[in-house]
Design a protein around this motif. Structure first.
Motif, mmCIF file in Angstrom:
data_model
loop_
_atom_site.group_PDB
_atom_site.id
_atom_site.type_symbol
_atom_site.label_atom_id
_atom_site.label_comp_id
_atom_site.label_asym_id
_atom_site.label_seq_id
_atom_site.Cartn_x
_atom_site.Cartn_y
_atom_site.Cartn_z
ATOM 1 N N VAL A 374 0.808 -1.229 0.000
ATOM 2 C CA VAL A 374 0.000 0.000 0.000
ATOM 3 C C VAL A 374 0.841 1.279 0.000
ATOM 4 O O VAL A 374 0.573 2.195 -0.781
ATOM 5 N N PRO A 375 1.875 1.405 0.869
ATOM 6 C CA PRO A 375 2.685 2.629 0.785
ATOM 7 C C PRO A 375 3.371 2.801 -0.565
ATOM 8 O O PRO A 375 3.483 3.916 -1.073
ATOM 9 N N LEU A 376 3.845 1.703 -1.163
ATOM 10 C CA LEU A 376 4.511 1.801 -2.459
ATOM 11 C C LEU A 376 3.551 2.273 -3.537
ATOM 12 O O LEU A 376 3.853 3.186 -4.312
ATOM 13 N N VAL A 377 2.360 1.674 -3.577
ATOM 14 C CA VAL A 377 1.382 2.044 -4.606
ATOM 15 C C VAL A 377 0.721 3.376 -4.272
ATOM 16 O O VAL A 377 0.627 4.270 -5.113
ATOM 17 N N GLY A 378 0.281 3.521 -3.013
ATOM 18 C CA GLY A 378 -0.454 4.712 -2.632
ATOM 19 C C GLY A 378 0.379 5.976 -2.618
ATOM 20 O O GLY A 378 -0.131 7.074 -2.826
ATOM 21 N N ALA A 379 1.664 5.856 -2.359
ATOM 22 C CA ALA A 379 2.514 7.042 -2.280
ATOM 23 C C ALA A 379 3.437 7.193 -3.483
ATOM 24 O O ALA A 379 3.682 8.304 -3.940
ATOM 25 N N PHE A 380 3.964 6.109 -3.992
ATOM 26 C CA PHE A 380 4.899 6.188 -5.108
ATOM 27 C C PHE A 380 4.200 6.349 -6.455
ATOM 28 O O PHE A 380 4.547 7.179 -7.274
ATOM 29 N N PHE A 381 3.166 5.517 -6.691
ATOM 30 C CA PHE A 381 2.637 5.390 -8.043
ATOM 31 C C PHE A 381 1.315 6.098 -8.305
ATOM 32 O O PHE A 381 1.041 6.503 -9.426
ATOM 33 N N ILE A 382 0.472 6.231 -7.284
ATOM 34 C CA ILE A 382 -0.896 6.683 -7.514
ATOM 35 C C ILE A 382 -0.968 8.067 -8.158
ATOM 36 O O ILE A 382 -1.743 8.296 -9.088
ATOM 37 N N ASP A 383 -0.156 9.012 -7.686
ATOM 38 C CA ASP A 383 -0.231 10.369 -8.226
ATOM 39 C C ASP A 383 0.268 10.443 -9.660
ATOM 40 O O ASP A 383 -0.259 11.216 -10.471
ATOM 41 N N ILE A 384 1.268 9.647 -9.969
ATOM 42 C CA ILE A 384 1.809 9.643 -11.338
ATOM 43 C C ILE A 384 0.781 9.062 -12.302
ATOM 44 O O ILE A 384 0.484 9.643 -13.355
ATOM 45 N N ILE A 385 0.218 7.910 -11.956
ATOM 46 C CA ILE A 385 -0.779 7.274 -12.821
ATOM 47 C C ILE A 385 -2.025 8.135 -12.929
ATOM 48 O O ILE A 385 -2.592 8.308 -14.014
ATOM 49 N N ASN A 386 -2.452 8.711 -11.798
ATOM 50 C CA ASN A 386 -3.641 9.551 -11.781
ATOM 51 C C ASN A 386 -3.476 10.757 -12.699
ATOM 52 O O ASN A 386 -4.423 11.173 -13.368
ATOM 53 N N ALA A 387 -2.278 11.315 -12.738
ATOM 54 C CA ALA A 387 -2.026 12.470 -13.607
ATOM 55 C C ALA A 387 -2.256 12.116 -15.074
ATOM 56 O O ALA A 387 -2.853 12.889 -15.830
ATOM 57 N N PHE A 388 -1.812 10.939 -15.487
ATOM 58 C CA PHE A 388 -2.014 10.498 -16.866
ATOM 59 C C PHE A 388 -3.495 10.226 -17.149
ATOM 60 O O PHE A 388 -4.003 10.572 -18.219
ATOM 61 N N VAL A 389 -4.182 9.598 -16.178
ATOM 62 C CA VAL A 389 -5.604 9.292 -16.355
ATOM 63 C C VAL A 389 -6.418 10.583 -16.484
ATOM 64 O O VAL A 389 -7.273 10.713 -17.376
ATOM 65 N N ILE A 390 -6.144 11.541 -15.607
ATOM 66 C CA ILE A 390 -6.875 12.813 -15.640
ATOM 67 C C ILE A 390 -6.579 13.578 -16.924
ATOM 68 O O ILE A 390 -7.488 14.145 -17.546
ATOM 69 N N SER A 391 -5.319 13.593 -17.328
ATOM 70 C CA SER A 391 -4.938 14.289 -18.561
ATOM 71 C C SER A 391 -5.672 13.700 -19.757
ATOM 72 O O SER A 391 -6.104 14.428 -20.663
#
Length: 400
Positions: A374-391
């Motif tokens: 959870v810390p790896l996905v929730g803190a490392f990856f979520i914001d990066i992936i979310n930025a691409f999804v939102i864009s």
């Protein structure tokens, strides 16, 4: 009437929220059974009391917010400093499965939010702002994207208010539903924790009540590392302008790089247990402040379309955690704890996810895998992936 709390008074209020939450939970079997975290219980009670005082007595409380951001950044820095890259190997296949599942929820949240908004004849940006931007992104991501939507070509004036209200709603909901979802899965499926001894202290945030031997000199060393992460992380946020990432992500990344650089060069060995203590204290105080200062009036004044969207998001999160996250992550106890964590950052933020999982594991037993993934996905990856999804979403014609 205005009541202004200075730095010291605000700090006392934050600690009071935690003590109040712990006291009430000890007295309530319901809260214990459903694993509701202390900051959520104490924070909501204080927030309601403040709302009543403001509405019926005209008393307005102003808190000193100077501690909020440093506490949040310190927590993420501690996560980074605890992130030995060997954890990627420990996470194994489940790490990538969970990452794929999280990405699926991001897309579903946006489709649901925009779909409900359009069905009700509203601006689709309401749905997007109440989708993965705030549900999985939280207040930081919500504020960043709202600032963009206020500008041309969107020119959507109420973007910031909608983003903050939705993020607050999600933060509360994420803290409330995580424990009950895990309890449902554990009881329904007769799940048992894997009580294998953890000899390498990998479950740093799993047992915040665990006794840890700390000396003054070692504490100063750990505090110095966190201070470096905050300093460098905030400066990188100012310097790196070609990518939109919240400051806490920079602090986390600096912590991870610093941890592994020190490990490779053998200059200094990070005291993991001590860093986790600092991180857990920062986490609890940050959530106490965030919840006790929520604007309930803002939530009450939400328009019907926005409430409808947020309710749909909660329903989606509950069913997604039970039927997707739990099933595809192994249908075992670790999967149930992962589901509680997913509810935390799928509607609120990674700190909420960690508190959810801490509460569940304190009640039912350890889950080392969940506290790696959870810390790896929730803190490392979520914001990066979310930025691409939102864009990708905002590039659709309906938003222009």
């Amino acid at each position: 009437m205005e009541i202004t709390l200075d730095f010291y008074s605000t700090l006392c209020a934050m600690v009071f929220v935690l003590l109040l939450g712990a006291f009430i939970i000890k007295k309530s079997k319901f809260l214990q059974d459903y694993n509701i975290p202390e900051p959520v219980v104490g924070g909501i009670i204080v927030a309601v009391a403040i709302f009543i005082a403001n509405r019926y007595a005209g008393i307005n409380f102003n808190f000193d917010g100077s501690l909020k951001d440093p506490l949040m950044l310190a927590f993420y820095a501690s996560i980074g400093l605890s992130a030995d890259f060997a954890a990627f190997k420990k996470g194994g296949k489940i790490l990538f499965v969970f990452l794929f599942i999280v990405t699926g929820l991001l897309i579903l949240q946006n489709l649901a939010g925009v779909g409900v908004a359009l069905a009700m004849g509203e601006n689709p940006l309401i749905g997007l702002l109440s989708g993965s931007i705030t549900m999985s992104g939280g207040h930081g991501t919500g504020a960043a994207w709202a600032a963009e939507f206020i500008k041309e070509p969107y020119s959507y004036a109420p973007a910031m208010e909608i983003a903050m209200a939705a993020a607050t709603f999600g933060l509360i909901a994420g803290g409330i539903i995580g424990g009950p979802v895990a309890r449902y899965l554990v009881v329904k499926n007769n799940l048992i924790a894997n009580n294998v001894a953890n000899k390498d202290d990998s479950a740093l945030f799993e047992k915040p009540e665990k006794e840890r031997l700390i000396t003054a000199s070692s504490f100063v060393e750990s505090l110095a590392l966190i201070a470096i992460c905050l300093l460098v992380g905030t400066e990188l946020k100012k310097i790196v302008t070609f990518v939109t990432m919240p400051t806490f992500v920079w602090c986390l990344l600096v912590g991870a790089v610093l941890r592994n650089l020190l490990s490779v060069t053998k200059i200094h060995t990070v005291f993991d247990r001590e860093v986790s203590v600092i991180g857990n204290v920062s986490l609890s105080l940050f959530l106490a402040f965030a919840l006790m200062t929520i604007n309930i009036s803002q939530l009450i004044s939400l328009a019907l379309p926005m409430l409808a969207i947020l309710i749909v998001q909660i329903v989606i999160m509950v069913f997604y955690a039970i039927f997707i996250t739990y099933r595809f992550c192994g249908k075992n106890y670790d999967a149930a704890v992962l589901s509680a964590g997913h509810c935390g950052f799928g509607l609120g933020a990674t700190p909420t996810a960690l508190v959810n999982m801490q509460t569940v594991t304190k009640h039912y037993g350890p889950s080392h895998m969940a506290f790696i993934v959870v810390p790896l996905v929730g803190a490392f990856f979520i914001d990066i992936i979310n930025a691409f999804v939102i864009s990708g979403m905002v590039s659709l014609p309906i938003f222009h």
